[in-house]
Each structure stands twice: as structure tokens, then as C-alpha cells.
Write a protein that holds these residues in place. Structure first.
Motif, mmCIF file in Angstrom:
data_model
loop_
_atom_site.group_PDB
_atom_site.id
_atom_site.type_symbol
_atom_site.label_atom_id
_atom_site.label_comp_id
_atom_site.label_asym_id
_atom_site.label_seq_id
_atom_site.Cartn_x
_atom_site.Cartn_y
_atom_site.Cartn_z
ATOM 1 N N ARG A 210 42.409 37.608 44.130
ATOM 2 C CA ARG A 210 42.554 37.427 42.677
ATOM 3 C C ARG A 210 41.209 37.566 41.978
ATOM 4 O O ARG A 210 41.118 38.169 40.903
ATOM 5 C CB ARG A 210 43.139 36.050 42.379
ATOM 6 C CG ARG A 210 44.567 35.900 42.773
ATOM 7 C CD ARG A 210 45.034 34.489 42.451
ATOM 8 N NE ARG A 210 46.200 34.179 43.257
ATOM 9 C CZ ARG A 210 46.503 32.986 43.699
ATOM 10 N NH1 ARG A 210 45.742 31.955 43.414
ATOM 11 N NH2 ARG A 210 47.578 32.796 44.412
ATOM 12 N N LEU B 218 50.692 38.715 44.041
ATOM 13 C CA LEU B 218 49.526 37.976 44.512
ATOM 14 C C LEU B 218 49.672 36.481 44.231
ATOM 15 O O LEU B 218 48.695 35.748 44.233
ATOM 16 C CB LEU B 218 48.235 38.498 43.872
ATOM 17 C CG LEU B 218 47.661 39.766 44.466
ATOM 18 C CD1 LEU B 218 46.334 40.110 43.829
ATOM 19 C CD2 LEU B 218 47.501 39.662 45.970
ATOM 20 N N TRP C 246 45.104 45.787 46.009
ATOM 21 C CA TRP C 246 45.299 44.438 45.485
ATOM 22 C C TRP C 246 45.628 44.469 43.998
ATOM 23 O O TRP C 246 46.430 43.669 43.518
ATOM 24 C CB TRP C 246 44.059 43.588 45.727
ATOM 25 C CG TRP C 246 43.811 43.282 47.178
ATOM 26 C CD1 TRP C 246 44.727 43.309 48.198
ATOM 27 C CD2 TRP C 246 42.580 42.921 47.776
ATOM 28 N NE1 TRP C 246 44.132 42.986 49.387
ATOM 29 C CE2 TRP C 246 42.809 42.736 49.165
ATOM 30 C CE3 TRP C 246 41.293 42.735 47.287
ATOM 31 C CZ2 TRP C 246 41.807 42.368 50.043
ATOM 32 C CZ3 TRP C 246 40.296 42.367 48.167
ATOM 33 C CH2 TRP C 246 40.548 42.187 49.529
ATOM 34 N N ARG C 247 45.033 45.416 43.264
ATOM 35 C CA ARG C 247 45.367 45.552 41.835
ATOM 36 C C ARG C 247 46.832 45.933 41.663
ATOM 37 O O ARG C 247 47.515 45.430 40.779
ATOM 38 C CB ARG C 247 44.468 46.607 41.182
ATOM 39 C CG ARG C 247 43.056 46.118 40.951
ATOM 40 C CD ARG C 247 42.110 47.205 40.536
ATOM 41 N NE ARG C 247 42.586 48.024 39.436
ATOM 42 C CZ ARG C 247 41.820 48.495 38.475
ATOM 43 N NH1 ARG C 247 40.540 48.222 38.453
ATOM 44 N NH2 ARG C 247 42.321 49.240 37.522
ATOM 45 N N TYR D 64 48.870 42.925 42.303
ATOM 46 C CA TYR D 64 48.740 42.023 41.164
ATOM 47 C C TYR D 64 49.681 42.441 40.034
ATOM 48 O O TYR D 64 50.387 41.616 39.457
ATOM 49 C CB TYR D 64 47.292 42.006 40.680
ATOM 50 C CG TYR D 64 47.156 41.462 39.294
ATOM 51 C CD1 TYR D 64 47.240 40.099 39.060
ATOM 52 C CD2 TYR D 64 46.968 42.313 38.217
ATOM 53 C CE1 TYR D 64 47.141 39.607 37.790
ATOM 54 C CE2 TYR D 64 46.864 41.824 36.942
ATOM 55 C CZ TYR D 64 46.953 40.474 36.727
ATOM 56 O OH TYR D 64 46.858 39.991 35.461
#
Length: 128
Positions: free
Chosen positions: A26, A65, A56-57, A60
Motif C-alpha cells: 500500500r 489490497l 500492485w497498482r 489496488y
């Protein structure tokens, strides 16, 4: 001629993968979403691959996440309080309250007392 016929034995076929905490992921996503941020620089400074940060984006944005898909610099929405006329006695609203959310071109008006789960879904969609 020197040859070695002994097989190479590996205890882990694919190598060691680092496990990063959700907080770490995060934090990097938050850094990468700041205006003018370089994903490559952020990844290099934190010892991860830039493709991992992009992954990860994406997670998200999908809300995977473990946090709502709202991560802005201040994390707040502007709120304006305005006087309203009292609700008529024959109104179907439970509490007589009105919530109006405006974000860009989107305007959401909620009369009465909303269902918390439905309100959370609406906010999630509007704030993406």
C-alpha cells in the motif's frame, strides 16, 4: 579435459520469493500515485521490480489490497453543509436526512437513511 558429471541438486526449484506485507505494498502504491512520481525510481529505492509495483497498482484499483479503492493525498472529500427545508410529514424517508455527493461530473443524492452496505458499494464505484 576436466568434466564434472555430478548433477546439480537444488532444494528450491524456483528460487526464494520475498513476501511483502500489505502495508508495504500500500505504501509503494501510494508513493507511485503521487503526481510526478516515477514508478521505476520508487521500485529501485525499495528493492523491488517496477513491474511488481505496477502489478500492485492494478490490484489496488481492483480493491484487492485489503483497502477501499480510495487513496488520495488527503484522503478526504469536500463536504458542504447547507440548510434544507424540513421534510413533509408524508415523506417516505426514514430519517429525513439528505446526502449529496459531488465528485467531478458525478452527483449522487441519497434521501432518508441509506443501507450501509449499499452506500459503501456506491462510494466505492464513484471514487474509483
Amino acid at each position: 579435459m576436466d568434466t564434472n558429471f555430478q548433477p546439480v541438486i537444488s532444494t528450491n526449484e524456483r528460487g526464494h520469493y520475498r513476501q511483502h506485507s500489505l502495508e508495504f505494498k500500500r505504501a509503494l502504491v501510494a508513493l507511485s500515485l503521487e503526481p510526478g512520481a516515477s514508478v521505476a525510481r520508487i521500485a529501485r529505492e525499495h528493492g523491488v521490480n517496477a513491474n511488481q509495483v505496477f502489478s500492485w497498482r492494478r490490484l489496488y484499483r481492483q480493491g484487492r489490497l485489503g483497502v477501499p479503492a480510495l487513496m488520495r493525498d488527503d484522503g478526504l472529500l469536500p463536504v458542504m453543509l447547507a440548510p434544507t427545508a424540513p421534510a413533509p410529514s408524508n415523506s417516505n424517508s426514514d430519517a429525513g436526512g439528505i446526502i449529496v455527493l459531488e465528485l467531478g461530473e458525478v452527483r449522487v443524492r441519497i434521501d432518508g437513511q441509506p443501507n450501509v452496505a449499499i452506500l459503501a458499494q456506491v462510494l466505492d464505484r464513484v471514487l474509483r
